[in-house]
Design an enzyme around this catalytic site. Structure first.
Site, PDB file in Angstrom:
ATOM      1  N   ARG A 176       4.729   3.053  -2.506  1.00  0.00           N
ATOM      2  CA  ARG A 176       3.474   3.519  -3.080  1.00  0.00           C
ATOM      3  C   ARG A 176       2.437   2.406  -3.137  1.00  0.00           C
ATOM      4  O   ARG A 176       1.237   2.642  -2.943  1.00  0.00           O
ATOM      5  CB  ARG A 176       3.719   4.102  -4.472  1.00  0.00           C
ATOM      6  CG  ARG A 176       2.466   4.724  -5.084  1.00  0.00           C
ATOM      7  CD  ARG A 176       2.742   5.401  -6.415  1.00  0.00           C
ATOM      8  NE  ARG A 176       3.381   6.688  -6.228  1.00  0.00           N
ATOM      9  CZ  ARG A 176       4.584   6.993  -6.661  1.00  0.00           C
ATOM     10  NH1 ARG A 176       5.300   6.090  -7.292  1.00  0.00           N
ATOM     11  NH2 ARG A 176       5.095   8.179  -6.463  1.00  0.00           N
ATOM     12  N   ALA A 177       2.879   1.175  -3.378  1.00  0.00           N
ATOM     13  CA  ALA A 177       1.939   0.061  -3.459  1.00  0.00           C
ATOM     14  C   ALA A 177       1.201  -0.137  -2.134  1.00  0.00           C
ATOM     15  O   ALA A 177      -0.016  -0.384  -2.111  1.00  0.00           O
ATOM     16  CB  ALA A 177       2.676  -1.218  -3.852  1.00  0.00           C
TER      17      ALA A 177
END
Length: 684
Positions: A275-276
């Site tokens: 997700r980062a």
């Protein structure tokens, strides 16, 4: 309606304003979490952003804000035909901390659903926030199940309501903004990860900036309309810039080289999941659009990392969010060198063009803030080394004086470990958590009762059973069941509650002997970690020398308790009775403040008591005082060596609780396992 404070009139807080504006440009960034101390314009900035959001076109009469050009085919108010629609301002919907699940996701009219077979659905706050802003003040105090529902809707762009065989789905895409004061407790790391960006805010220490903040606030309070009018031109210019950046966003190019920099940066900081990387890519693209460029450059990646990674690099709950900027620069440089293009051509207009305008208004002195302090929370003890082993406290006249000679320097806590489950016996009715059994809104159904107030959880079988005997008298003639208000039954459910875990820690000289304090602190730190995961409130009472003190009043901030524990010195006599009496005072006050939250007293001591007249008898009487009030208690026995006096076990009997050794406290302890098996055999 009150006039909101102008966004462009906010002094400093560059990261806060930039994070909000990037989400306004690209809602796909995933929202922003604003962390900071009280009184730092967090709520003011969020409410001011609403006035800058472009108007939205909606289908006339649709309660779910469907877009007229592409209405949601599954809209509960549909189907809608594509048309022109009407325009309205973007909404800012605030979710109160004490909101119910029905208020968040919406509620079904159960009586109509049963009797008429229709889906009579009342939309909740998620529907109201669709295509607008959903603002959660003090998001860290929101109940876990509400946070889960909120973040699931934010991730999927839709809200699902499944109850009693009736299903409703509607679109729920919004800009999610949460604010929190870390002193009042942290969010779980997995929930932190669901926010796209995070920013730390703190009050400026520059006199000129503080003066300007006060000057503008006083001017606004005296004449809100006049003050807002003076900033109208700056607000209009910023609104136009947001619209232009939104239009440019689809044309921004995110090259392979930049993507490799993003991936290398996330890998260097060892963030979990992917997700980062995705959030960084979207943020860098929004930064380029905000700067008016059609290509993402290295400075955009660096700024995106500063916004998207700090809250994702926490390895355990006691780590303060933050990012080592030197390490970030090294990672970006290494990624550029690997591509053979170490000299990226920076944006000629400055570092990413990412800093939003200060407003340029009549009162703007053009000063810029230094930015927030990294971390924003109370500092820990630094890197204090283990102190010299203290002398065993024998109660003799040559004992070191408290607070002066003989005081040991704080020692580091030992390595934390997974602890055994400690719980309060019985069935409570406190705030939702994960420690002790309780009647809750969520959990397994155990029975039914007549609802007190609004019905929240229907017990379908009990409702039908209550209505069935009266069908002939009510003249039932069709297929539907004739249901009256008196027939409805509320489901009673059993789940888990959070407790107040009050630690009473012996910091006397006897605990410092043979460097036991490092192991003791490690045990307490492990219990604090357990309290964090179980959503408890915690408090810390310490005793040493001649008296006891409340090192930390009961709070939801487990981080603060960990910091106080790390900096705890040792030495002096052992006023055990004073520690127990101080704990009694704390619990008495907390029962008045929050009577539904049950307490668990954890006394960490070797059981010795010295100083004064007959200290052992005083400690026993203080223990029996807790026992008489039914306070659940556990004594963590820190006594070591071949010869043991068994004083901690006697204290546990006075308290009416149980005693465990440091070894038995471990969840994987063989000694603890043998003790449990033996107890089970006796019970059988």
């Amino acid at each position: 309606m009150s006039t909101p404070y102008p966004f462009t009139a906010i002094v400093g807080q560059d990261d806060l304003r930039l994070g909000l504006l990037l989400n306004a440009v690209s809602p796909a960034v995933g929202g922003v979490l604003v962390r900071g101390e009280k009184g730092t314009a967090k709520s003011t900035a969020v409410r001011a952003l609403a006035a800058l959001m472009p108007e939205v076109a909606v289908v006339a009469g649709c309660r779910f804000s469907c877009a007229p050009g592409a209405p949601d085919p599954a809209c509960p108010d549909g189907p809608h035909e594509a048309g022109t629609g009407v325009s309205r301002p973007a909404r800012t919907v605030e979710l109160p901390v004490g909101a119910s699940e029905d208020r968040l996701v919406g509620a079904l009219d159960i009586e109509r659903a049963l009797s008429e077979g229709v889906k009579a659905f009342e939309p909740g706050l998620l529907a109201d926030a669709h295509r607008g802003i959903l603002y959660v003040d003090e998001v860290n105090l929101l109940h876990d199940h509400l946070v889960d529902l909120l973040l699931d809707a934010a991730a999927m762009g839709a809200s699902y309501v499944e109850r009693e065989g009736v299903s409703v789905r509607h679109a729920a895409r919004f800009l999610l903004v949460g604010t929190m004061n870390p002193e009042e407790g942290e969010l779980r790391p997995q929930l932190l990860d669901r926010f796209g960006l995070t920013v730390e805010v703190a009050a400026s220490r520059e006199t000129d900036l503080r003066v300007e903040v006060v000057r503008r606030r006083l001017a606004y309070d005296d004449d809100p309309a006049g003050f807002t009018a003076r900033w109208a031109d700056e607000e209009a210019a910023l609104r136009e810039r947001i619209v232009a950046a939104r239009a440019l966003l689809p044309r921004v190019v995110l090259g392979d080289g930049v993507l490799r920099q993003i991936a290398a940066t996330c890998a260097a900081f060892e963030v979990d999941g992917m997700r980062a990387d995705i959030v960084m890519a979207r943020t860098a693209t929004a930064l380029a659009a905000w700067a008016g460029r059609e290509e993402v450059v290295a400075d955009d990646v660096r700024q995106a990392a500063l916004l998207a990674l700090p809250h994702r690099r926490r390895r355990n709950p006691f780590d303060a969010p933050g990012l080592d900027e030197d390490k970030l620069d090294d990672a970006l440089r290494d990624a550029a060198d690997d591509q053979g293009e170490g000299d990226d051509d920076p944006d000629p207009d400055g570092p990413g063009g990412g800093v939003p305008p200060q407003g340029g208004g009549p009162d703007d002195d053009g000063a810029d803030s230094d930015g927030p302090d990294d971390g924003g929370t109370e500092p820990g003890p630094g890197d204090g080394s283990a102190g010299t082993p203290g002398r065993e406290d024998t109660g003799s006249g040559d004992a070191p004086a408290p607070g002066g000679a003989g005081e040991q320097q704080p020692v580091r806590a030992g390595e934390p470990f997974r602890t055994k489950m400690l719980s309060v016996p019985g069935l409570g009715e406190g705030a939702a958590g994960r420690r002790s059994r309780a009647r809750t809104e969520h959990g397994r159904t155990t029975g039914s009762r007549r609802p007190e107030g609004a019905l929240t959880k229907l017990h379908l079988a009990a409702t039908v059973q209550a209505a069935a005997p009266h069908q002939r008298a009510r003249g039932r003639s069709g297929r539907g069941l004739v249901v009256r208000r008196d027939d409805l039954r509320q489901a009673t459910r059993e789940g888990r509650e959070g407790n107040l875990v009050l630690f009473v820690v012996d910091a006397s000289g006897s605990m410092a002997a043979r460097q036991r304090m490092s192991a003791v602190k490690g045990a307490v730190m492990s219990l604090l970690l357990d309290a964090y995961q179980r959503r408890d409130k915690v408090g810390l009472v310490t005793f040493r020398g001649k008296d006891a003190e409340v090192a930390l009043p009961p709070t939801s901030s487990v981080d603060a308790a960990a910091a106080r524990l790390e900096s705890l010195p040792t030495g002096g006599r052992t006023p055990l009775a004073a520690g127990l009496l101080k704990a009694h005072d704390v619990l008495r006050v907390e029962r008045l403040r929050d009577p539904s939250r049950r307490a668990l007293l954890v006394v960490v001591t070797d059981g010795r008591a010295t100083g004064g007249v007959d200290p052992v008898a005083l400690a026993a009487r203080a223990g029996r005082l807790h026992g008489a009030e039914g306070t659940a208690s556990v004594v963590v026995d820190c006594e070591s060596g071949f010869v043991r006096l068994g004083l901690a076990a006697q204290l546990a009997r006075d308290l009416g609780g149980s005693a465990v050794t440091l070894d038995e406290l471990r969840a994987d302890s063989i000694a603890g396992l043998v003790k449990d098996i033996t107890a089970a055999g006796r019970a059988a």
